[in-house]
Every structure is written in structure tokens, then in C-alpha cells.
Motif scaffolding. Structure first.
Motif, PDB file in Angstrom:
ATOM      1  N   LEU A   1       0.816  -1.200   0.000  1.00  0.00           N
ATOM      2  CA  LEU A   1       0.000   0.000   0.000  1.00  0.00           C
ATOM      3  C   LEU A   1       0.860   1.264   0.000  1.00  0.00           C
ATOM      4  O   LEU A   1       0.499   2.262  -0.640  1.00  0.00           O
ATOM      5  CB  LEU A   1      -0.906  -0.006   1.237  1.00  0.00           C
ATOM      6  CG  LEU A   1      -2.038  -1.042   1.229  1.00  0.00           C
ATOM      7  CD1 LEU A   1      -2.777  -1.043   2.572  1.00  0.00           C
ATOM      8  CD2 LEU A   1      -3.021  -0.775   0.086  1.00  0.00           C
ATOM      9  N   ALA A   2       1.989   1.209   0.673  1.00  0.00           N
ATOM     10  CA  ALA A   2       2.884   2.367   0.675  1.00  0.00           C
ATOM     11  C   ALA A   2       3.401   2.633  -0.731  1.00  0.00           C
ATOM     12  O   ALA A   2       3.504   3.798  -1.159  1.00  0.00           O
ATOM     13  CB  ALA A   2       4.048   2.134   1.637  1.00  0.00           C
ATOM     14  N   ALA A   3       3.722   1.575  -1.458  1.00  0.00           N
ATOM     15  CA  ALA A   3       4.193   1.745  -2.834  1.00  0.00           C
ATOM     16  C   ALA A   3       3.116   2.318  -3.743  1.00  0.00           C
ATOM     17  O   ALA A   3       3.335   3.228  -4.536  1.00  0.00           O
ATOM     18  CB  ALA A   3       4.695   0.406  -3.386  1.00  0.00           C
ATOM     19  N   VAL A   4       1.892   1.783  -3.586  1.00  0.00           N
ATOM     20  CA  VAL A   4       0.764   2.259  -4.416  1.00  0.00           C
ATOM     21  C   VAL A   4       0.419   3.700  -4.118  1.00  0.00           C
ATOM     22  O   VAL A   4       0.304   4.535  -5.032  1.00  0.00           O
ATOM     23  CB  VAL A   4      -0.459   1.331  -4.193  1.00  0.00           C
ATOM     24  CG1 VAL A   4      -1.708   1.968  -4.814  1.00  0.00           C
ATOM     25  CG2 VAL A   4      -0.208  -0.036  -4.783  1.00  0.00           C
ATOM     26  N   THR A   5       0.236   4.038  -2.863  1.00  0.00           N
ATOM     27  CA  THR A   5      -0.168   5.410  -2.513  1.00  0.00           C
ATOM     28  C   THR A   5       0.954   6.398  -2.765  1.00  0.00           C
ATOM     29  O   THR A   5       0.700   7.566  -3.082  1.00  0.00           O
ATOM     30  CB  THR A   5      -0.613   5.476  -1.048  1.00  0.00           C
ATOM     31  OG1 THR A   5       0.433   4.998  -0.186  1.00  0.00           O
ATOM     32  CG2 THR A   5      -1.854   4.629  -0.823  1.00  0.00           C
ATOM     33  N   GLY A   6       2.196   5.926  -2.649  1.00  0.00           N
ATOM     34  CA  GLY A   6       3.313   6.809  -2.985  1.00  0.00           C
ATOM     35  C   GLY A   6       3.276   7.205  -4.438  1.00  0.00           C
ATOM     36  O   GLY A   6       3.526   8.375  -4.788  1.00  0.00           O
ATOM     37  N   ALA A   7       2.952   6.243  -5.308  1.00  0.00           N
ATOM     38  CA  ALA A   7       2.865   6.546  -6.747  1.00  0.00           C
ATOM     39  C   ALA A   7       1.662   7.426  -7.042  1.00  0.00           C
ATOM     40  O   ALA A   7       1.750   8.349  -7.882  1.00  0.00           O
ATOM     41  CB  ALA A   7       2.780   5.244  -7.538  1.00  0.00           C
ATOM     42  N   LEU A   8       0.527   7.164  -6.389  1.00  0.00           N
ATOM     43  CA  LEU A   8      -0.667   7.961  -6.669  1.00  0.00           C
ATOM     44  C   LEU A   8      -0.555   9.380  -6.114  1.00  0.00           C
ATOM     45  O   LEU A   8      -1.158  10.316  -6.655  1.00  0.00           O
ATOM     46  CB  LEU A   8      -1.892   7.270  -6.041  1.00  0.00           C
ATOM     47  CG  LEU A   8      -2.288   5.940  -6.675  1.00  0.00           C
ATOM     48  CD1 LEU A   8      -3.435   5.301  -5.907  1.00  0.00           C
ATOM     49  CD2 LEU A   8      -2.681   6.128  -8.135  1.00  0.00           C
ATOM     50  N   GLY A   9       0.208   9.545  -5.061  1.00  0.00           N
ATOM     51  CA  GLY A   9       0.346  10.871  -4.464  1.00  0.00           C
ATOM     52  C   GLY A   9       1.462  11.703  -5.054  1.00  0.00           C
ATOM     53  O   GLY A   9       1.613  12.877  -4.725  1.00  0.00           O
ATOM     54  N   ALA A  10       2.232  11.070  -5.939  1.00  0.00           N
ATOM     55  CA  ALA A  10       3.369  11.790  -6.513  1.00  0.00           C
ATOM     56  C   ALA A  10       2.921  12.860  -7.516  1.00  0.00           C
ATOM     57  O   ALA A  10       1.906  12.710  -8.171  1.00  0.00           O
ATOM     58  CB  ALA A  10       4.294  10.790  -7.209  1.00  0.00           C
TER      59      ALA A  10
END
Length: 447
Positions: free
Chosen positions: A438-447
Motif C-alpha cells: 500500500l505504501a508503494a501504491v499510494t506513494g505513486a498515486l500521491g506523486a
């Protein structure tokens, strides 16, 4: 006052009794669309029960789509036999699957269940019993082991409300095996399959030389055209997670009646509800029109390769005849192991354990994803689906891959719907792995 009677000596909980009787009143036409029900407080007073009983029954029926609560107005019936013209009788090319990328270590998919390590002793005990049991001397009963069918009939009656004789059940090697057994016995014609929907079902239909008609998963099926069958996942739509409302269930059954088609109900993970009791099987509404498919893949492990099929009598006989001739049947060792798991209560414990884990993990996924995407259906089962633009979904998918996790794109389940997003499973990973993904996914979406 509603014409219902509760039996306090019954083993069935009072809320379930009340929900079942109200549901029956709707199906019988006694209650019609738009009818206002007594308030939960007034009904509780009339029945002499606590308000919690009536509230739980109303909540269950609302979740199933039979009722709706209107703020400041009351609770109303939203589906009835009056929404159909007649009451049911009670009695392309193959999709190219993306290979698993090199380096992906964990799959956050829709098919890998949680396996509680505390249950390993019971699992090993079941296979020890297989090792000392005498196998059949020849080809086994094509319906499956009688003892297993008896245990399945009891379980389906208890958990899905299906009153079955063991001889009505055919044990299969899983859902797609059940579908493969059914398709040759249908008259010529296309099969409607939910879109987006279960990719293995659509592929199986195509493999048997039949056309797939896209059945929109979020719309009422008012007309099946020339389809001879409609494949659906009404308790937990795969992969959107939507529960098929009661009115849509009745409309689909009526459409199937007009087309002289069957409804194929894939009841793949109905036991994993966290908010209300499991939604009743659609087959309860019309045993003469619905082919019921169940599986052990989500409650035990997919590699056990076991499922069950319940078909109307005419189709049952055709399926059984062909399986007898071809010696088709589920593997005896797996059947024998599942019988032990059922008899020992292992399966009930496994379902309860997994349900607790899913109920804890689902809100964590929702908390992480809600700022970036829209939840496609209620939180239930071992995955949740999130709607967002394809470019964002692919960026998040790629970030997860780079971190060692494989997450499916919603677009890979769709044919003509155009829906895009992510399908995030949380059954086959540890808590730590889920947080990393989830950290990887949300990191990409929040970038």
C-alpha cells in the motif's frame, strides 16, 4: 403490524427468522414495492423482542436490496414480485493473460485466501486420514463421495439456506470444472457473462465454442436476448464487489424465464461478509432456473481443486450421464481430505479466522486508498476494487511491481465496460507485506 411469528425455541437466531419471513412476504407479493414497514421500535414492541432484533433484520434486508431506509421517513420495500411479469418456478477471442513479472514476490490478488498457521495440525491430520483410507477399487461415483455430498448438503443448508438432498450435488474439480460440465448440456447459443467479470468463466465459455455476450455488472438485466445462460456472481460481484440488489435478482430471473435460459450462480466467497450475515444464495429464489456453483478455493486453498454443482433436474441428469461415460470426477484424495476438514469443524474455524483477518485488513486498505480512488463496492471478501483513471492505475501497479508486489488492473477484467482501476487482494500476504504494498501504491498515486 407485519404477519410474522418468531419461534424462541428455534436454533435459528431471531433476527434471521424475522429477515426470512419479511423476505418471504416480499416474494409472495404480500409486501410490494413502495410499501412502508413499521419502525424497528414499533415492530419490536409488537413482537415482544428487543429493538436490536428488528434493527438487525432490517439492516440485513437493506444490505440485500429488499428494503431501503429513507432518512426521516422510514423503511420501504424496494423489490417485489410486482417488479416482474411472472413469478419464477420453484423446483471474441480468448483474453491474453499477462505473465507474472520476474521479481514479483507476493500477489495481492482476488484468489489467494488467508491460511491461519494455527490450523496446520488439522490440515495435516486430514491428509494422514487420506493416507490410511482405502481408495475406491475402480472409478468413483461421478457425483462424488456420498459422505462428502452429505456433509456439503448439511453445510449449504446451514450457511446458504439451500435445502438439498445429497444426490442433488455433484462434486467438481472447482468452479470452472462445473462450468465445463454444464456448457455441453445447454442448447446452442451464446452465454451472457458479467462485464467486468471472472476471466476464467469468459475464457471457458469461449473454449467451448460459444459466443460471450457482455452483461453489464452494474445494470439491471432486463433482456438476455438469445443467450442460453447468464453467468453471475450475485453475492459479491467479481471483481467490483457489488451485491446484486433483490430487484435485479428478480429481474434477471424473469429475463431468463422469457429467454428460456438458465442463470449460473457462482457463489465463490459468500461466507466472507463483515457487516451483515452472508447474502442468501440466488438459487433459493428459483431452483428450477438457477445452476449453483460453489468452491472450496476461497475457504480452504485453490490447489485443493474442489467445488460443487447443483443443477435443475433435467440438466443434472445430462451432466451426470456424460460424467459417467467419460469417468469425469474430482480427485478422490482431495474429496476425502475435505470430508475430514468438514467433519472435524476445521472448515468453520478456517472461515471464522479468515473473516476476522479480512475484516481488519479491508478498512486499512480503504483508509490508504480513499484519498486517491473510489471504492467500487462494499467492503467484503478478500479484496477490494478501486476506480481511478487507467494511467494512474498503471503507475500504481508499476510501483507495486518495483517493490515486489503484483496487483491486478481492473481493465484486465473488463471487455466492453471501460471501467479502470485497481483490484487489491489482501488474503495471501502478511500484514507487513500489505503495508509495504500500500505504501508503494499510494506513494505513486500521491506523486
Amino acid at each position: 403490524m407485519l404477519p410474522v411469528t418468531l419461534d424462541r425455541t428455534s436454533a435459528e437466531p431471531l433476527p434471521a427468522q424475522l429477515a426470512g419471513q419479511v423476505r418471504a412476504l416480499v416474494l409472495a407479493g404480500t409486501l410490494g414495492t413502495g410499501d412502508r414497514l413499521p419502525s424497528s421500535r414499533a415492530l419490536a414492541a409488537d413482537l415482544g423482542v428487543s429493538r436490536a432484533v428488528t434493527e438487525q433484520a432490517y439492516d440485513q434486508l437493506t444490505a440485500e436490496g429488499w428494503l431501503e431506509a429513507r432518512r426521516g421517513s422510514g423503511t420501504y420495500v424496494t423489490a417485489s414480485r410486482t417488479t416482474t411479469t411472472a413469478a419464477p418456478q420453484v423446483t471474441s477471442r480468448p483474453t491474453r493473460l499477462t505473465p507474472r513479472p520476474t521479481g514479483a514476490t507476493s500477489r495481492l490478488d482476488t484468489g489467494t485466501p488467508f491460511f491461519d498457521p494455527r490450523l496446520e495440525p488439522g490440515w495435516r491430520r486430514a491428509w494422514r486420514e487420506v493416507s490410511v483410507a482405502a481408495p475406491p477399487p475402480g472409478y468413483d461415483d461421478p457425483r462424488g463421495l456420498l459422505e462428502l455430498r452429505e456433509a456439503l448438503a448439511a453445510r449449504l443448508g446451514r450457511t446458504r439456506g439451500l435445502d438439498l438432498h445429497p444426490d442433488e450435488i455433484i462434486v467438481t474439480a472447482g468452479t470452472t470444472d462445473g462450468l465445463r460440465a454444464l456448457l455441453p448440456e445447454l442448447r446452442p447459443g451464446p452465454v451472457a457473462v458479467e462485464d467486468p467479470g471472472y476471466r476464467a468463466a469468459a475464457e471457458t465459455v469461449l473454449t467451448y465454442g460459444r459466443e460471450v455476450i457482455d452483461l453489464p455488472a452494474v445494470e439491471t438485466a432486463g433482456d438476455l436476448g438469445d443467450a442460453v445462460a447468464a453467468y453471475v456472481t450475485p453475492a459479491h460481484q467479481h471483481p467490483l464487489g457489488r451485491v446484486m440488489p433483490a430487484a435485479d435478482r428478480l429481474a434477471l430471473l424473469e429475463a431468463a424465464r422469457r429467454a428460456d435460459a438458465v442463470v449460473i450462480e457462482d457463489d465463490y466467497d459468500s461466507e466472507f461478509r463483515y457487516d451483515v450475515a452472508p447474502v442468501p444464495a440466488m438459487a433459493r429464489l428459483d431452483r428450477g432456473r438457477v445452476v449453483y456453483l460453489g468452491t472450496a478455493a476461497k475457504s480452504v486453498v485453490p490447489t485443493l481443486r474442489l467445488g460443487w454443482l447443483v443443477a435443475p433436474p433435467d440438466l443434472h441428469e445430462l451432466i451426470l450421464r456424460r460424467r459417467t461415460i467419460t469417468h469425469a470426477g474430482a480427485a478422490w484424495p482431495s474429496q476425502r481430505a475435505l470430508l475430514t476438514l468438514l467433519r472435524d469443524g476445521w472448515l468453520d474455524r478456517a472461515v471464522r479466522s479468515a473473516r476476522r483477518v479480512y475484516a481488519e485488513r479491508a478498512p486499512r486498505v480503504a483508509e490508504a486508498m480513499s484519498p486517491y480512488a473510489t471504492l467500487a463496492g462494499p467492503l467484503a471478501g478478500m479484496y477490494s476494487t478501486w476506480l481511478l483513471p487507467e494511467t494512474d492505475a498503471r503507475r500504481a501497479r508499476d510501483a507495486a511491481r518495483a517493490a515486489g508486489f503484483e496487483i491486478n488492473l481492473l481493465s484486465t477484467y473488463a471487455r466492453s465496460s471501460g471501467l479502470t482501476g485497481l483490484v487489491i487482494g489482501f488474503g495471501g500476504v502478511t500484514d507487513a507485506e500489505l503495508d509495504q504494498a500500500l505504501a508503494a501504491v499510494t506513494g505513486a498515486l500521491g506523486a
